[in-house]
Design a protein around this motif. Structure first.
Motif, PDB file in Angstrom:
ATOM      1  N   VAL A   1       0.939  -1.109  -0.025  1.00 50.74           N
ATOM      2  CA  VAL A   1       0.026   0.018   0.120  1.00 50.74           C
ATOM      3  C   VAL A   1       0.866   1.333  -0.075  1.00 50.74           C
ATOM      4  CG1 VAL A   1      -1.467   1.213   1.577  1.00 50.74           C
ATOM      5  CG2 VAL A   1      -1.978  -1.102   1.093  1.00 50.74           C
ATOM      6  N   ALA A   2       2.137   1.200   0.557  1.00 51.79           N
ATOM      7  CA  ALA A   2       2.835   2.459   0.755  1.00 51.79           C
ATOM      8  C   ALA A   2       3.553   2.672  -0.434  1.00 51.79           C
ATOM      9  CB  ALA A   2       4.138   2.362   1.802  1.00 51.79           C
ATOM     10  N   VAL A   3       3.614   1.876  -1.655  1.00 60.41           N
ATOM     11  CA  VAL A   3       4.592   1.911  -2.701  1.00 60.41           C
ATOM     12  C   VAL A   3       3.994   2.965  -3.713  1.00 60.41           C
ATOM     13  CG1 VAL A   3       5.189   1.036  -5.070  1.00 60.41           C
ATOM     14  CG2 VAL A   3       5.741  -0.277  -2.733  1.00 60.41           C
ATOM     15  N   PRO A   4       2.593   2.914  -3.787  1.00 67.28           N
ATOM     16  CA  PRO A   4       2.015   4.216  -4.780  1.00 67.28           C
ATOM     17  C   PRO A   4       2.051   5.266  -4.063  1.00 67.28           C
ATOM     18  CG  PRO A   4       0.195   2.507  -3.857  1.00 67.28           C
ATOM     19  CD  PRO A   4       1.438   1.718  -3.789  1.00 67.28           C
ATOM     20  N   THR A   5       1.879   5.405  -2.671  1.00 72.83           N
ATOM     21  CA  THR A   5       2.474   6.618  -1.988  1.00 72.83           C
ATOM     22  C   THR A   5       3.547   7.284  -2.497  1.00 72.83           C
ATOM     23  OG1 THR A   5       0.923   5.554  -0.378  1.00 72.83           O
ATOM     24  CG2 THR A   5       1.982   7.883   0.278  1.00 72.83           C
ATOM     25  N   LEU A   6       4.518   6.502  -2.387  1.00 75.13           N
ATOM     26  CA  LEU A   6       5.866   7.231  -2.575  1.00 75.13           C
ATOM     27  C   LEU A   6       5.897   7.399  -4.015  1.00 75.13           C
ATOM     28  CD1 LEU A   6       8.896   7.644  -2.117  1.00 75.13           C
ATOM     29  CD2 LEU A   6       9.302   5.256  -2.562  1.00 75.13           C
ATOM     30  N   VAL A   7       5.535   6.809  -4.997  1.00 70.12           N
ATOM     31  CA  VAL A   7       5.458   7.057  -6.576  1.00 70.12           C
ATOM     32  C   VAL A   7       4.650   8.243  -6.700  1.00 70.12           C
ATOM     33  CG1 VAL A   7       5.100   6.369  -8.822  1.00 70.12           C
ATOM     34  CG2 VAL A   7       6.002   4.836  -7.220  1.00 70.12           C
ATOM     35  N   GLY A   8       3.630   8.274  -6.223  1.00 69.64           N
ATOM     36  CA  GLY A   8       2.847   9.588  -6.322  1.00 69.64           C
ATOM     37  C   GLY A   8       3.452  10.869  -5.877  1.00 69.64           C
ATOM     38  N   ALA A   9       4.167  10.572  -4.511  1.00 68.06           N
ATOM     39  CA  ALA A   9       4.680  11.880  -3.938  1.00 68.06           C
ATOM     40  C   ALA A   9       5.822  12.279  -4.786  1.00 68.06           C
ATOM     41  CB  ALA A   9       5.195  11.430  -2.686  1.00 68.06           C
ATOM     42  N   VAL A  10       6.554  11.457  -5.420  1.00 67.93           N
ATOM     43  CA  VAL A  10       7.513  11.931  -6.512  1.00 67.93           C
ATOM     44  C   VAL A  10       7.257  12.642  -7.747  1.00 67.93           C
ATOM     45  CG1 VAL A  10       9.504  11.141  -7.736  1.00 67.93           C
ATOM     46  CG2 VAL A  10       9.283  10.074  -5.368  1.00 67.93           C
ATOM     47  N   LEU A  11       6.071  12.047  -8.189  1.00 67.02           N
ATOM     48  CA  LEU A  11       5.652  12.559  -9.528  1.00 67.02           C
ATOM     49  C   LEU A  11       4.695  13.855  -9.325  1.00 67.02           C
ATOM     50  CD1 LEU A  11       3.804   9.404 -11.034  1.00 67.02           C
ATOM     51  CD2 LEU A  11       5.922  10.655 -11.862  1.00 67.02           C
ATOM     52  N   ARG A  12       4.431  14.180  -8.062  1.00 73.84           N
ATOM     53  CA  ARG A  12       3.762  15.334  -8.019  1.00 73.84           C
ATOM     54  C   ARG A  12       4.698  16.653  -8.513  1.00 73.84           C
ATOM     55  NH1 ARG A  12      -0.223  15.531  -2.935  1.00 73.84           N
ATOM     56  NH2 ARG A  12      -1.808  14.238  -3.585  1.00 73.84           N
ATOM     57  N   VAL A  13       5.978  16.562  -8.156  1.00 75.61           N
ATOM     58  CA  VAL A  13       6.866  17.847  -8.712  1.00 75.61           C
ATOM     59  C   VAL A  13       7.061  17.917 -10.194  1.00 75.61           C
ATOM     60  CG1 VAL A  13       9.240  18.706  -8.701  1.00 75.61           C
ATOM     61  CG2 VAL A  13       8.219  17.299  -6.690  1.00 75.61           C
ATOM     62  N   PRO A  14       7.312  16.986 -11.091  1.00 75.68           N
ATOM     63  CA  PRO A  14       6.927  17.202 -12.562  1.00 75.68           C
ATOM     64  C   PRO A  14       5.695  17.484 -12.879  1.00 75.68           C
ATOM     65  CG  PRO A  14       7.470  14.888 -11.950  1.00 75.68           C
ATOM     66  CD  PRO A  14       7.752  15.624 -10.766  1.00 75.68           C
ATOM     67  N   TYR A  15       4.623  16.862 -12.140  1.00 75.31           N
ATOM     68  CA  TYR A  15       3.275  17.341 -12.526  1.00 75.31           C
ATOM     69  C   TYR A  15       2.863  18.680 -12.334  1.00 75.31           C
ATOM     70  CZ  TYR A  15       1.343  12.460 -13.774  1.00 75.31           C
ATOM     71  OH  TYR A  15       1.222  11.271 -14.448  1.00 75.31           O
ATOM     72  N   THR A  16       3.449  19.275 -11.160  1.00 75.75           N
ATOM     73  CA  THR A  16       3.249  20.575 -11.046  1.00 75.75           C
ATOM     74  C   THR A  16       3.589  21.493 -12.458  1.00 75.75           C
ATOM     75  OG1 THR A  16       3.493  20.464  -8.759  1.00 75.75           O
ATOM     76  CG2 THR A  16       3.761  22.653  -9.373  1.00 75.75           C
ATOM     77  N   PHE A  17       4.818  21.181 -12.802  1.00 74.40           N
ATOM     78  CA  PHE A  17       5.226  22.222 -14.007  1.00 74.40           C
ATOM     79  C   PHE A  17       4.748  21.639 -15.168  1.00 74.40           C
ATOM     80  CE2 PHE A  17       8.384  22.127 -10.424  1.00 74.40           C
ATOM     81  CZ  PHE A  17       8.437  23.474 -10.192  1.00 74.40           C
ATOM     82  N   ALA A  18       4.176  20.486 -15.236  1.00 71.25           N
ATOM     83  CA  ALA A  18       3.498  20.289 -16.718  1.00 71.25           C
ATOM     84  C   ALA A  18       2.490  20.950 -17.075  1.00 71.25           C
ATOM     85  CB  ALA A  18       3.285  18.805 -16.626  1.00 71.25           C
ATOM     86  N   VAL A  19       1.651  21.671 -16.033  1.00 65.91           N
ATOM     87  CA  VAL A  19       0.702  22.649 -16.378  1.00 65.91           C
ATOM     88  C   VAL A  19       1.001  23.719 -17.280  1.00 65.91           C
ATOM     89  CG1 VAL A  19      -1.203  24.023 -15.542  1.00 65.91           C
ATOM     90  CG2 VAL A  19      -0.869  22.087 -14.500  1.00 65.91           C
ATOM     91  N   ALA A  20       1.905  24.720 -16.834  1.00 63.88           N
ATOM     92  CA  ALA A  20       2.473  25.518 -17.703  1.00 63.88           C
ATOM     93  C   ALA A  20       3.142  25.418 -18.740  1.00 63.88           C
ATOM     94  CB  ALA A  20       3.562  26.247 -16.727  1.00 63.88           C
ATOM     95  N   ARG A  21       4.008  23.920 -18.915  1.00 64.22           N
ATOM     96  CA  ARG A  21       4.789  23.353 -19.971  1.00 64.22           C
ATOM     97  C   ARG A  21       3.711  23.058 -21.188  1.00 64.22           C
ATOM     98  NH1 ARG A  21       6.416  22.625 -24.188  1.00 64.22           N
ATOM     99  NH2 ARG A  21       8.337  21.646 -24.905  1.00 64.22           N
ATOM    100  N   PHE A  22       2.607  22.356 -20.844  1.00 64.08           N
ATOM    101  CA  PHE A  22       1.699  21.938 -21.785  1.00 64.08           C
ATOM    102  C   PHE A  22       0.232  22.191 -21.935  1.00 64.08           C
ATOM    103  CE2 PHE A  22       4.579  18.397 -20.607  1.00 64.08           C
ATOM    104  CZ  PHE A  22       5.244  18.277 -21.606  1.00 64.08           C
TER     105      PHE A  22
END
Length: 466
Positions: free
Chosen positions: A86-107
């Protein structure tokens, strides 16, 4: 720019979204006339669709908190292994939040929403093929990790909606957006309960079969009706400035205490009930959804209260109440009282939802206050706040999600070493005490709110109202 050459700026903002790529060229929500006549309607439409897409993202992110309830002895995975799964997707989701933040302005907000929602098909389809006895634990870990893409959706969604709304409306709008997304957790858990109760604990694929078409529908709706904002640009300087600002990491710590609790407890609740109180899958599933549902529903209330009374004040009161509720849970856990344990845990969920809303409202308020302290006025203040708060939201969301990982790892260690969740709750109590102290010392202590300006170049913002 779409629209006629004679269109006014406000009319162009209204019609530009209907052109190629649905780009809006001008966006000024702080302008009262623009907001009242055009901006509010466009923002509301994008908010509704953002909530739908983020809702499904949260459901996929929390999918394995439900799937583990279907994994009986025939899967050969013990309680510690399930907590880690259960913890594994929590970790991956946390890491992905950084690039996802900047994807809005990029795309563009609309373009990235379509892409990020479509990506949810991958972990959902992978789970369909993996969920059967005999699958190796390594494969389960890899498939669970794919579900982390659902956690990244939160950061891009919040950054996008933050750009659509004026400061005076951000607490409510961000609270609705996040709360509607958070409800994806109890909804998938309710669906799991329905499947277990009607089809039995050996039919987890029925849950997945519901989400595959929903993902497609959400992606199509986002493509047809959402908008991109041309004024929202990627600003690597803002990201670097945000990372250097101590308030970014202070608010991130507070968000660990609120959102980290919410998502960590949401993922672990059913397993705790099964492991500590010997509940069957059906009994656990019938209780698991209650806390996340209430916590999600009250998140907009936390934002609204923060708009009215100040995010720091609401956040401090909230952490104090979370500490008290945790004390009740510790006592119930030690005495093995299921009824008191459930009551205390549900209160914790509600408080974590309120704190999520109030803490996120603090972010734009902090950077608007810092802009005023620098001597900026008018639109320059709003522009500075938008520039930094979007970057900070991504970083804060990522760090807060890591708090959910910490919750699940704490439970894993607690059950491994003591056979009960009590030591983990003691650690959480210490975390809430720390967050209370930090909130008071940084944002509410008298000297923080009434710093004398002896040197204008070193002026500090008044932060008690953020």
């Amino acid at each position: 720019m779409a629209g006629t050459g004679t269109a006014t700026g406000e009319a162009a903002a209204r019609t530009a979204g209907r052109g190629a790529g649905r780009w809006i060229e001008r966006w000024d929500p702080e302008d009262e006339s623009f907001w009242r006549h055009h901006g509010r309607r466009i923002a509301r439409r994008n908010l509704v669709l953002s909530i739908v897409c983020e809702h499904i993202g949260f459901s996929v992110w929390s999918l394995w908190s439900v799937m583990v309830l279907f994994m009986g002895p025939q899967y050969g995975i013990d309680a510690a292994g399930k907590f880690f799964l259960v913890a594994v997707p929590t970790l991956v989701g946390a890491v992905l939040r950084v690039p996802y933040t900047f994807a809005v302005a990029r795309f563009g907000g609309r373009n990235w929403t379509v892409c990020s929602v479509a990506l949810l098909l991958v972990p959902t389809a992978a789970a369909v093929f993996a969920l059967r006895p005999g699958t190796s634990y390594t494969v389960f870990l890899l498939v669970a990790a794919l579900a982390g893409v659902g956690g990244g959706n939160f950061a891009s969604s919040m950054t996008n909606i933050n750009s659509f709304y004026p400061l005076r409306k951000k607490g409510w709008a961000l609270g609705l957006n996040a709360g509607g997304g958070n409800i994806g957790v109890p909804v998938v858990q309710l669906l799991g309960l329905l499947v277990i109760a009607t089809a039995g604990a050996d039919r987890p694929r029925l849950v997945l079969a519901v989400y595959l078409p929903l993902i497609v529908v959400a992606a199509v709706l986002a493509a047809l009706f959402m908008d991109n904002l041309r004024p929202v640009r990627n600003d690597t300087g803002a990201a670097r400035e945000a990372a250097r600002d101590p308030h970014t990491w202070i608010v991130s710590l507070l968000y660990v205490g609120t959102f980290g609790s919410f998502i960590g407890y949401s993922f672990a609740f059913g397993l705790v009930l099964q492991t500590q109180f010997a509940r069957t899958p059906l009994q656990a599933a019938s209780l698991t959804f209650i806390g996340p549902l209430l916590g999600s529903l009250v998140r907009p209330v936390g934002g609204r209260l923060a708009d009215r009374y100040g995010g720091a004040r609401i956040t401090l009161a909230n952490f104090a109440a979370m500490a008290l509720a945790t004390g009740v849970v510790i006592l119930a856990s030690a005495r093995h009282s299921l009824e008191v344990f459930l009551a205390g845990f549900v209160v914790l969920f509600v408080l974590s939802g309120l704190g999520n809303g109030s803490t996120y409202k603090m972010i734009p308020g902090i950077f608007q206050a810092k802009a005023l302290a620098k001597g900026l006025t008018g639109e320059a203040v709003a522009a500075h706040g938008r520039r930094l708060s979007g970057a900070v939201m991504g970083l804060t969301g990522a760090v807060g999600a890591l708090g959910g990982l910490g919750v699940n790892l704490a439970f894993r260690q607690s059950f491994q070493s003591a056979g009960t969740g009590t030591p983990a709750f003691v650690a959480f109590l210490g975390c809430y005490a720390l967050c209370s102290a930090v909130t008071w010392a940084v944002y509410l202590r008298r000297t923080a709110a009434t710093v004398a300006v002896r040197d204008r170049e070193a002026a500090e913002p008044a932060l008690a109202e953020v």
